[in-house]
Structure formats: C-alpha cells, structure tokens
Scaffold this active site. Structure first.
Site, mmCIF file in Angstrom:
data_model
loop_
_atom_site.group_PDB
_atom_site.id
_atom_site.type_symbol
_atom_site.label_atom_id
_atom_site.label_comp_id
_atom_site.label_asym_id
_atom_site.label_seq_id
_atom_site.Cartn_x
_atom_site.Cartn_y
_atom_site.Cartn_z
ATOM 1 N N SER A 140 8.883 3.288 4.212
ATOM 2 C CA SER A 140 7.946 4.300 3.726
ATOM 3 C C SER A 140 6.508 3.850 3.948
ATOM 4 O O SER A 140 5.659 4.628 4.399
ATOM 5 C CB SER A 140 8.160 4.546 2.227
ATOM 6 O OG SER A 140 9.468 4.983 1.969
ATOM 7 N N HIS B 30 2.606 6.910 -1.567
ATOM 8 C CA HIS B 30 4.065 6.752 -1.683
ATOM 9 C C HIS B 30 4.604 7.551 -2.865
ATOM 10 O O HIS B 30 5.664 8.168 -2.777
ATOM 11 C CB HIS B 30 4.392 5.262 -1.846
ATOM 12 C CG HIS B 30 5.841 4.933 -1.830
ATOM 13 N ND1 HIS B 30 6.466 4.282 -2.862
ATOM 14 C CD2 HIS B 30 6.805 5.172 -0.911
ATOM 15 C CE1 HIS B 30 7.746 4.137 -2.569
ATOM 16 N NE2 HIS B 30 7.979 4.658 -1.396
ATOM 17 N N ARG C 198 0.408 2.894 -2.281
ATOM 18 C CA ARG C 198 1.371 3.206 -3.340
ATOM 19 C C ARG C 198 1.137 4.578 -3.946
ATOM 20 O O ARG C 198 2.078 5.254 -4.359
ATOM 21 C CB ARG C 198 1.319 2.140 -4.454
ATOM 22 C CG ARG C 198 2.180 0.965 -4.119
ATOM 23 C CD ARG C 198 2.348 -0.069 -5.195
ATOM 24 N NE ARG C 198 3.037 -1.176 -4.594
ATOM 25 C CZ ARG C 198 4.364 -1.276 -4.513
ATOM 26 N NH1 ARG C 198 5.133 -0.368 -5.061
ATOM 27 N NH2 ARG C 198 4.915 -2.294 -3.890
#
Lengths: 216, 216
Positions: free
Chosen positions: A21, A47, A44
């Site tokens: 990812s 994500h 993040r």
C-alpha cells in the site's frame, strides 16, 4: 463447526499488504513538498483515508514531529476529543513510555459542567484535560468546539500542549477552527478544509508513536 | 482553577450545527439518484467525511435499509471488524431493542486460531461471529480480508447476515472486496472504490438505528 471450503494460508501477510500500500501511495502521490520526516505521517494518513487530496492538504508547524516524539517518549498523555480515537490508537506503544490516551467527553463531571454552562461537552473536556496534566499531545478529530476552546486556552497561556493534532471534520466551524489553529505559532499538525476525522487523527498519532518507538 | 476569559453560552447548539450541516450537504450535493429512504444515510456519510465523491459512490442493494431496521428492532447483533466502530456507534439505541455491537478481532481465541491457521485475525473474527449468532448486521470498515471471508461464508450458505455494510478502506484488496460484495444478491450497503473506513461505517449504522428508533 464446519466452515466450508478449507481456506488456504494467506500468501500475502498483513505487513506485506501495508508495504505494498505504501508503495502504491508513493507512486500515485508523485511530487510533493513534505520533508522526509513529515512524509511517513502523510503516507499513513493517505493509507487510512485513500484520499490524496486530504494527504496533500496536511500542514506541519514548528518542530511538530520532534515535539510529538519527545512528548510520547517522556510518557506525557495523549488527549483526544472522542472515544473512537482512543479505540484506534496503538496504546501499547504509548504505555511502553509510561503514557496513555485520555478522553474526558463522557465523564459525569464533564457532562454536568457542560449542562450547567450551557455549552458543549467537548469544550469542557478540554478544560478538564488541562487540569489533569501539563503538556501532552492534543488530538482532535471530531469537535470544532474542542479545537477552538483549546486554541483559546493556548492564547490565554492556560494550555501548553507539546503538539496539537487538529483535524476535526465537518461543514460548520471545522475548516474555520483549523484556520484559527494555523495562526498559532506552536507545534501542530492540521489540514486545510472540511475533511478530517478520527481515523485520520489515529493514523497521525500512530505514525508518531512508531517513530518514538524506533528511537530506542 | 481559572479558565481565563469567561466564555459565553453557545448561541448555536450541537443539534442546530447538525441541522445546518445537513442543509449545506443537500445544497452542495445537488441532483442525485438516491431514494428518500437512502438519502439520510448518504447525508450522514457525507457529514462524517466531508467527501461528496464518497457520498455519491454509495450503493444499496435489496431492501438494505428495511432489513437493517428490522434487524436492529429484533435485537439482533451488529458485528464490526474493528474496535473503532464499536467505540463510535450509538450503543444506547441498539440496546433499547436488546441488541448490541460485537467485535471479536482481539479475543484471545481468535488471535490463537489466526496464528494456528497462518491467516488474519479479521478472517477468524468473522468465523467466530457466525458461530455466536444467526443474522445480524455485519459492518466492515477496515479489513478487506474480513469482508472477503464473509462473502465466502455467505456463498457457502454458512452466514446469513440481515445486512452487510461493507466499506473497508485501502489500496490493496479494499476496492476488490467491495466489487465481490456487489456480485451478491443480499441486502448490502457499500461504496465503489478505495475509500471507506470506520467513521463512514459508524455513520451508516447510526443512521439506520435512528430510523429504527423513530419507528416507535
């Protein structure tokens, strides 16, 4: 109990999924102006949201990341506005340094005081937090009134957060509260606009706590 | 303790903020093809994300909303993949009908079984859920593997959820797991693409539980 077709062991493990990812995010994000220290946090956040627009709108001020790492390593508290953030944050990494995450919005004394003053529980929860401890990381993902009250307390010298992660989501006051935060000269991480929310804030806290843990 | 400048009672109350937000959403969303029954759910999802693109991508199948309302009113469980959803959902409205929300991903037996089978805790938590109760609402906001496993269990006739709210977020398997869900002919609410997450799922559950409560 029979679960039907026996499933095969996974060929891809969760850590590999995260790595894959992160690769996709880096590839699709392309050029950006985040520093190497800031980028893991942005990564993040993307994500957790699958939202590059949100990722690109993240703003850092002062030595936000270092201040956050120091705060966690010193075992100072993380204060959040809502329980969802508390549920999502990796508590083990905070507790390793003697810290933890606190949410005061559902405390009986906060509910009572908010009623008495005809104001929001989110506001009173910030007042309770600054009584409970000096410093710490304030993480707000839901309530603009919490962020606006925290900003007021900072301006009046009553709150001295190590770091403010201010990302309330919404259509009334959310973007405005973040505009106000950006006027302060304290360590903060925020975003521009209406977007935000608990999952985004959780990913920012977890990113910083991973950095804090990796310093060992 | 002195909190500085005395704050004024709020002139705008939280309920008014929500009402104003809903007005803005309706105005800015403009034309759409959601039914009057579906729209309140889409509206709450946009409210929780400030993301119209996400809102427009919501897909309903079968009598999803009625099935969800019936399930809650019958006191059947809501099963979620992660604790953040449990933290965010209004539990009082579920408990009023004898129901509640359950997350099995951190149960010791789930952790142990996942290790033994070399698979994800999310997958095993779905297996535990179908053992624990028939029917109920399955709400997945994080783990594509949980949604894929639930789909497999449905296909093999082992799971019979009243409603699936399938909105995992992410870059690996999230969109694909939702594509698979859309091939089933069962009541579901999902979205197209990578976006999703706990806050979105919470807003969908809360929207349906409000409808369930309003039936009284």
């Amino acid at each position: 109990m029979d679960f039907g077709t026996e499933f095969k062991p996974l060929t891809v493990q969760p850590q590999e999924i995260e790595g894959k990812s992160f690769e996709i995010i880096t590839e699709e994000l392309g050029e950006h102006s985040f520093t190497p220290e800031q980028y893991p946090i942005v990564q993040r956040i993307i994500h957790a949201s699958a939202d590059f627009e949100l990722g690109r709108s993240i703003v850092f001020n002062g030595d936000a990341i270092e201040a956050g790492i120091r705060s966690i390593r010193a075992g100072r508290p993380v204060v959040a506005d809502v329980q969802m953030i508390q549920a999502g944050v990796s508590k083990e990494r905070l507790e390793r340094f003697g810290g933890g995450i606190h949410v005061y919005i559902s405390d009986p004394d906060v509910i009572e005081e908010a009623k008495r003053l005809n104001t929001t529980r989110a506001i009173i929860s910030m007042r309770k937090a600054i009584r409970a401890a000096e410093g710490g990381i304030y993480a707000i993902g839901n309530a603009p009134t919490a962020l606006l009250e925290l900003i007021r307390l900072v301006k009046e010298g009553l709150a001295k957060p190590d770091l403010v992660i201010g990302m309330p989501v919404g259509f009334v006051s959310a973007a405005e509260s973040k505009d106000e935060l950006r006027k302060l000269d304290i360590p903060f991480i925020t975003n521009i606009g209406r977007k935000g929310g608990s999952t985004i804030v959780v990913s920012a806290i977890n990113a910083i706590s991973i950095m804090a843990a990796n310093r060992e």
